[in-house]
Design a protein around this motif. Sequence first.
Motif, PDB file in Angstrom:
ATOM      1  N   GLY A  91      -9.253 -43.213  96.024  1.00 27.37           N
ATOM      2  CA  GLY A  91      -8.058 -43.733  96.692  1.00 27.37           C
ATOM      3  C   GLY A  91      -7.206 -44.646  95.844  1.00 27.37           C
ATOM      4  N   ASP A  92      -6.006 -44.992  96.383  1.00 25.10           N
ATOM      5  CA  ASP A  92      -4.936 -45.577  95.584  1.00 25.10           C
ATOM      6  C   ASP A  92      -4.571 -44.603  94.469  1.00 25.10           C
ATOM      7  N   ILE A  93      -4.286 -43.398  94.909  1.00 30.69           N
ATOM      8  CA  ILE A  93      -3.798 -42.361  94.002  1.00 30.69           C
ATOM      9  C   ILE A  93      -2.455 -42.832  93.451  1.00 30.69           C
ATOM     10  N   SER A  94      -1.616 -43.342  94.354  1.00 35.37           N
ATOM     11  CA  SER A  94      -0.269 -43.802  93.989  1.00 35.37           C
ATOM     12  C   SER A  94      -0.214 -45.320  94.020  1.00 35.37           C
ATOM     13  N   ASP A  95       0.880 -45.863  93.497  1.00 33.07           N
ATOM     14  CA  ASP A  95       1.096 -47.311  93.595  1.00 33.07           C
ATOM     15  C   ASP A  95       2.094 -47.627  94.706  1.00 33.07           C
ATOM     16  N   PHE A  96       3.134 -46.767  94.835  1.00 34.89           N
ATOM     17  CA  PHE A  96       4.243 -47.050  95.746  1.00 34.89           C
ATOM     18  C   PHE A  96       4.286 -46.104  96.950  1.00 34.89           C
ATOM     19  N   GLY A  97       3.274 -45.270  97.114  1.00 30.42           N
ATOM     20  CA  GLY A  97       3.253 -44.331  98.240  1.00 30.42           C
ATOM     21  C   GLY A  97       4.307 -43.235  98.122  1.00 30.42           C
ATOM     22  N   LEU A  98       4.710 -42.896  96.895  1.00 29.28           N
ATOM     23  CA  LEU A  98       5.746 -41.872  96.688  1.00 29.28           C
ATOM     24  C   LEU A  98       5.107 -40.522  96.379  1.00 29.28           C
ATOM     25  N   SER A  99       5.673 -39.464  96.950  1.00 31.13           N
ATOM     26  CA  SER A  99       5.133 -38.131  96.674  1.00 31.13           C
ATOM     27  C   SER A  99       5.236 -37.805  95.181  1.00 31.13           C
ATOM     28  N   TYR A 116     -11.183 -31.451  92.222  1.00 28.34           N
ATOM     29  CA  TYR A 116     -11.259 -32.859  92.620  1.00 28.34           C
ATOM     30  C   TYR A 116     -10.853 -33.024  94.078  1.00 28.34           C
ATOM     31  N   MET A 117     -11.478 -34.002  94.736  1.00 26.15           N
ATOM     32  CA  MET A 117     -11.156 -34.313  96.133  1.00 26.15           C
ATOM     33  C   MET A 117     -10.773 -35.794  96.212  1.00 26.15           C
ATOM     34  N   THR A 118      -9.956 -36.151  97.207  1.00 25.57           N
ATOM     35  CA  THR A 118      -9.465 -37.532  97.278  1.00 25.57           C
ATOM     36  C   THR A 118      -9.753 -38.150  98.643  1.00 25.57           C
ATOM     37  N   VAL A 119      -9.770 -39.498  98.667  1.00 28.65           N
ATOM     38  CA  VAL A 119      -9.738 -40.218  99.935  1.00 28.65           C
ATOM     39  C   VAL A 119      -8.524 -41.152  99.851  1.00 28.65           C
ATOM     40  N   ILE A 120      -7.903 -41.428 100.990  1.00 30.60           N
ATOM     41  CA  ILE A 120      -6.641 -42.181 100.970  1.00 30.60           C
ATOM     42  C   ILE A 120      -6.882 -43.673 100.748  1.00 30.60           C
ATOM     43  N   TYR A 133       0.707 -37.814 101.852  1.00 29.29           N
ATOM     44  CA  TYR A 133      -0.725 -37.544 101.654  1.00 29.29           C
ATOM     45  C   TYR A 133      -1.170 -36.361 102.517  1.00 29.29           C
ATOM     46  N   ARG A 134      -0.771 -36.384 103.801  1.00 26.89           N
ATOM     47  CA  ARG A 134      -1.180 -35.304 104.711  1.00 26.89           C
ATOM     48  C   ARG A 134      -0.687 -33.954 104.215  1.00 26.89           C
ATOM     49  N   LYS A 135       0.571 -33.912 103.783  1.00 28.08           N
ATOM     50  CA  LYS A 135       1.131 -32.635 103.344  1.00 28.08           C
ATOM     51  C   LYS A 135       0.506 -32.172 102.025  1.00 28.08           C
ATOM     52  N   MET A 136       0.254 -33.128 101.148  1.00 30.56           N
ATOM     53  CA  MET A 136      -0.190 -32.736  99.815  1.00 30.56           C
ATOM     54  C   MET A 136      -1.707 -32.588  99.734  1.00 30.56           C
ATOM     55  N   PHE A 137      -2.451 -33.503 100.364  1.00 31.41           N
ATOM     56  CA  PHE A 137      -3.909 -33.462 100.238  1.00 31.41           C
ATOM     57  C   PHE A 137      -4.604 -32.999 101.515  1.00 31.41           C
ATOM     58  N   GLY A 138      -4.013 -33.280 102.683  1.00 28.03           N
ATOM     59  CA  GLY A 138      -4.623 -32.856 103.939  1.00 28.03           C
ATOM     60  C   GLY A 138      -4.961 -34.035 104.834  1.00 28.03           C
ATOM     61  N   PRO A 139      -5.856 -33.832 105.818  1.00 27.49           N
ATOM     62  CA  PRO A 139      -6.193 -34.912 106.760  1.00 27.49           C
ATOM     63  C   PRO A 139      -6.789 -36.124 106.038  1.00 27.49           C
ATOM     64  N   MET A 140      -6.580 -37.305 106.621  1.00 21.96           N
ATOM     65  CA  MET A 140      -7.112 -38.537 106.019  1.00 21.96           C
ATOM     66  C   MET A 140      -8.615 -38.653 106.232  1.00 21.96           C
TER      67      MET A 140
END
Lengths: 268, 203
Positions: A91-99, A116-120, A133-140
């Motif tokens: 998690g913390d894939i992004s810094d500013f929450g931008l796609s 690779y898999m991610t958690v928000i 996040y939902r659109k790009m990676f899926g459910p939280m």
Amino acid sequence: MKPVLRFLPFVSLLFFSSCDSLFLYNPNQVTLHNGESNLNARNIAALVSQPPPDTLRFILMGDSQRWYDESEDFVKSANKHRDISFVLHAGDISDFGLSQEFKWVNRILSKLHVPYMTVIGNHDIVANGPDAYRKMFGPMDYSFEYGSHKFIFINTNSREYAFDGTVPDVNWLRKELADNPENKDMIVIAHIPPYDNDFDRNLEKEYGELLGNNPNVHMSLYGHQHSFNDGEYYKDGVRYVVTTSMGARGYLKIKVWKGGQEVERINF
Amino acid sequence: MNVLIFKKMSKYLLLILASLSFAAEAQEGPKAKRWYLPDHMKLQFAGGTGFLSGGPGYNSRNKKLETDFLFGYLPEEFGGDALITITGKTTYSPWRVALKNDYYLAPVSIGMYLSYTFGPQFDSKWPAYYPKGYYWWATAFRPGIYAGGKIARELTMHSRRRGLELYYEIGTYDLMLISYVQNTGFLTPGDILNLAIGLKFAF
């Protein structure tokens, strides 16, 4: 040239705009290109198409936020491990929450030899981050099974929801932990550890007990703190393991087998 | 881009052009222009201020400095989310080169803008449940900079001098700049720059 013809380049530029990042309409837009949606589900599908080994090895990394150069070095380092099956981003894939940031990190992590898999993370929930996040990676909150293990990913970024009691969704977690007919070992992965100040104080006990009282949970994985940490925090048989940030140039290589685990710290 | 999207886009264009011409009509008349009436209207495509944004603007006396107020809209079909943005921008174009047939060129323009995007998910001040300085930037406000140029034609319509300009701007904004400066290995200028194209109608 007729005056009207002078506007031809303008019109043709408009024409080619829809699928090009040359044009930015708003920093908070969520416009995805082909192959940039539902990444977690796609990567799980790629993983489970491979036969699982008896002893599973994977990498836990996290907090790539605005450390793109370092994240590229991480991929070089991770690709040297030929025995890993997948990489988990804590998690913390992004810094500013931008796609746009999610896209950059995906561009980097898609160079991994494994899925690779991610958690928000909390930074991924800023502005239009949840939508992106939902659109790009899926459910939280989601889970998958591989070999003798079940991996459960849950949003624990309580502060972003004003500690309103909805995050983490402990009811969802209870159901996920109960849904284990084959008695697989279960690993819960989240961004913020339950003992952190950004985790809902009112949910810490319930969350910790859900893990501690389950005989199949021996380990839980986190990020957020930008430093390594490892210990049986609640003395209940569950090992809480925290990886560091990309900025600190470190990650964990984790080896699990039925009933056991080994964690190795690696700096790159 | 398919025909349907093009049709929808023409709809938005027509709507804004119609309001431009209405504003122009309002300027007609023998009396001298009042100070608060705008000198021009702009209509811009992209540039971080909306899919289309447009609004009134003012010139400095020597016409080198323009200040504009843009109202921008991004439909969900182009942005994944419908967003409304208001923007203030200032553009400086130091040189003007006369060309044939009433055309002229402003080869260099530089400028900056500050935009505000509406929505409950955007903050100008972080809520009280965050410790001070937890996040350092405001998500509703976005400052940016750009450089570009324009080609223009002076027209005489209804015995009044008017001007029509076509401009482009290549720009970026604060969060992209700081990302680039710290990651010059992975990011290239092309990753953070974007293109805006616009029309200016001077009364």
